[in-house]
Structure formats: C-alpha cells, structure tokens
Design an enzyme around this catalytic site. Structure first.
Site, PDB file in Angstrom:
ATOM      1  N   LYS A  50     -13.171 -18.424 -41.118  1.00 58.21           N
ATOM      2  CA  LYS A  50     -14.449 -19.126 -40.987  1.00 58.21           C
ATOM      3  C   LYS A  50     -15.434 -18.650 -42.058  1.00 58.21           C
ATOM      4  CE  LYS A  50     -13.754 -19.926 -36.056  1.00 58.21           C
ATOM      5  NZ  LYS A  50     -13.992 -19.482 -34.677  1.00 58.21           N
ATOM      6  N   GLN A  94     -17.093 -14.980 -31.438  1.00 62.59           N
ATOM      7  CA  GLN A  94     -15.659 -15.286 -31.382  1.00 62.59           C
ATOM      8  C   GLN A  94     -15.090 -14.904 -30.009  1.00 62.59           C
ATOM      9  OE1 GLN A  94     -13.836 -16.833 -33.900  1.00 62.59           O
ATOM     10  NE2 GLN A  94     -12.220 -16.912 -32.360  1.00 62.59           N
ATOM     11  N   ASP A 117     -21.291 -23.471 -31.644  1.00 62.23           N
ATOM     12  CA  ASP A 117     -20.059 -23.765 -30.897  1.00 62.23           C
ATOM     13  C   ASP A 117     -20.313 -24.775 -29.780  1.00 62.23           C
ATOM     14  OD1 ASP A 117     -17.649 -22.793 -31.782  1.00 62.23           O
ATOM     15  OD2 ASP A 117     -17.886 -20.814 -30.858  1.00 62.23           O
TER      16      ASP A 117
END
Ligand code: NAD
Length: 292
Positions: A50, A94, A117
């Site tokens: 990422k 994460q 997210d």
C-alpha cells in the site's frame, strides 16, 4: 465459448491515474497514515504494498509500525494524534489486530472524515442510507470494475455469496444504491445453487476454493470472483485460486480472473479514497483552499 475476461490491472491503472491527477490539484499532496501492530507476515506485506503504491501515484504515506504487545490505550492514543493532525488526510489500521485490542473500539475511534477503509459506523450508516460516504475498498473497486467494462447493474438480479463487513455487506449496499435487485447468500443458505442460478451478476466472496461450479451459474451471467485462497498443487507448490471453479469460464458471459481481477482494484481504491477524503477536507475548509 469462453467467458470474456474482466482484467483488473487496466481498471486499477485508470483509477490510479485519476486519483493522481486529482491529488495534484490539491494544495498539498494527500497524506495516508498506515498503522500496523505486530509482525504478521501477510500484514507486513500488505502494508508495504500500500505504501509503495501510494508513492508511485505521488501520495505521501507514513507507516506507524507498533510492537505486537501494544495496548489498546496506546493504539487509541496514536489514532487520537492522527485524528488531530491536519497534515494527515487518511488513516488506515491494518487488520487483523492482536487479541488484546478490540477491533471495533479502534475502528470507531478513527475520525470518519479520515476513515479511508470505510469501516466507521457513520460511514457504514451513510452507505446504507444511500448517501455519499467513504466506502470499503474491495466493494468500491468491484463497482469501478463493473462500470469500466460496461456491465449493467440497474435492474439486474445480483447475488453475493458472503456477508462479511469487508466485502459482502458493503457490496450489497452499493449494488442496491445502483438499482440492482440484491440477494446475499452465506454459509447458512439452503440450496446455494438454486440461489446463484438466478443471478445475472454473481459475486463470490466466501473464501472457499472452487465453491462456485458451472452448474451453479446461469449461462451468460457475469461472475466476479473475490476469493483469494492459497492452495497447494499436487507438486506441493502454493498458488492462489479464487472461489470460482475454472470450468465456470465455459458457462459465464464474463468472469474476473484470480489473480489479476478484483485484487488490484482494492489498493487502487484505497488511494482513490485517500484523495477523496483530502478533497472533502479541503472543501470543508480544514486544510486550505482547493487549487484549480
Ligand atoms: P470472511 O471469512 O469474513 O467471510 C466469508 C463469508 O462467506 C461469510 O459471510 C460466510 O457466511 C460465507 N461463506 C463461507 N463459506 C460458505 C459456503 N460454503 N457457502 C456460502 N457462503 C459461505 O471473508 P472475507 O473477508 O469477506 O473474504 C472473502 C474472500 O475474499 C477471501 O478469500 C478473501 O481472501 C477474499 N478477499 C479478497 C480481497 C481482494 O482484494 N480481492 C479483499 C478482501 C477479501
């Protein structure tokens, strides 16, 4: 007849090019903060990917790698700091987190305006209400893929196999918002094949190799394979397969490959979400003026 292949990389490239162009029009390059706790090898690799992709499209990223023994309070402190920092436009934690940290407490602590997210309940609620929201990356990436290849959504019968918060549920909301008739099947669904055979658009997101076999697919249907499963070949070599049996290609009208289908869309969508979050923050007057 073999199904039309819906490849992810060209769509991801187009999404990234658009994100880069929009980022360059902002007063400062968007900045994504990525938080990782512990050394789970898959998480280390995802975070590295990422951050690398962010750099490639000209976004700034900072990785906060915390030890596996980090307490929930310490993690919440870091998130509070990132929430207050006007130089940070997007925050990604994460997953999974170590057992001593409650995932929900952490996801709820992220400022919804920086929630790239799309897991904060405010964004989940806005999505289900059909209003603009930061949207989970894999489902949003699937919608971009369908749009890119001109696959009709409005009015079609869409069946999603899988009801996770990461994929199935948000995708159901996005397809409903796009006027599909949506059914969500899951591990307790009776006669899965009878449900999937009704689908013009079938999305497999169960994490079960070859779950979807040819007789479960309506001839000519579009099949989106979200599954990423590592399996061992007869020679003992590991490789990735989806949730869709390879022979489905002889029945479906269009099919995403694994790898090279939905996978590349997810990171591209994350960076698009980061740019979108930065644009909204600029428009709200938090981070200066939009440069045109
Ligand atoms: P999950 O384990 O959280 O959810 C799986 C869902 O599938 C559950 O709702 C379960 O009810 C359903 N299910 C399981 N077995 C079933 C069966 N036999 N019949 C019907 N339904 C069944 O998984 P997830 O996080 O949603 O991920 C699903 C798959 O997608 C995994 O393979 C994952 O690796 C992959 N994935 C890919 C990407 C990507 O970028 N391509 C992103 C996220 C997840």
């Amino acid at each position: 007849m073999s199904a039309r292949v819906l490849a992810g990389p060209p769509v991801a490239a187009a999404l990234l090019a658009d994100a880069a162009a929009r980022a360059s029009r902002l007063p400062a390059l968007p900045h994504l903060a990525i938080v990782r706790v512990g050394d789970d090898p898959a998480s280390v690799s995802y975070v590295r990917g990422k951050a690398r992709k962010a750099g490639e499209v000209g976004l700034r990223s900072t990785v906060h790698a915390l030890p596996g023994a980090t307490s929930q309070a310490e993690l919440l402190d870091l998130i509070a700091t990132l929430n207050r920092d006007d130089d940070v436009n997007g925050i990604l934690v994460q997953l999974p987190l170590p057992a001593q940290i409650a995932e929900a407490a952490v996801l709820h602590a992220i400022d919804p305006r920086k929630d790239v997210d799309g897991f904060h309940p405010l964004n989940v609620g806005e999505l289900w209400a059909g209003r603009p929201a930061l949207t989970p990356c894999t489902p949003a990436g699937i919608m971009s893929l369908l749009a890119h290849y001109g696959i009709p959504v409005a009015g079609v019968r869409a069946v999603i196999v899988g009801r996770s918060h990461l994929v199935g549920r948000p995708l159901a909301a996005l397809l409903l918002n796009a006027d599909a008739t949506v059914t969500v099947a899951h591990s307790r669904t009776h006669d899965l094949g009878a449900v999937t055979r009704g689908a013009d658009l079938l999305i497999a997101a169960a994490g079960r190799p070859a779950l979807i076999t040819p007789e479960m697919v309506k001839p000519g249907a579009t099949v989106i394979d979200v599954g990423i499963n590592r399996v061992l070949s007869a020679a003992g070599k590991g490789h990735l397969v989806g949730d869709v049996h390879p022979e489905v290609a002889s029945v479906a009208g269009a099919l995403t490959p694994v790898p090279g289908g939905v996978g590349p869309m997810t990171v591209a969508q994350l960076l698009a979400n980061t740019v979108h979050a930065a644009e909204m923050q600029v428009q709200a007057g938090a981070v200066g003026e939009l440069v045109r």
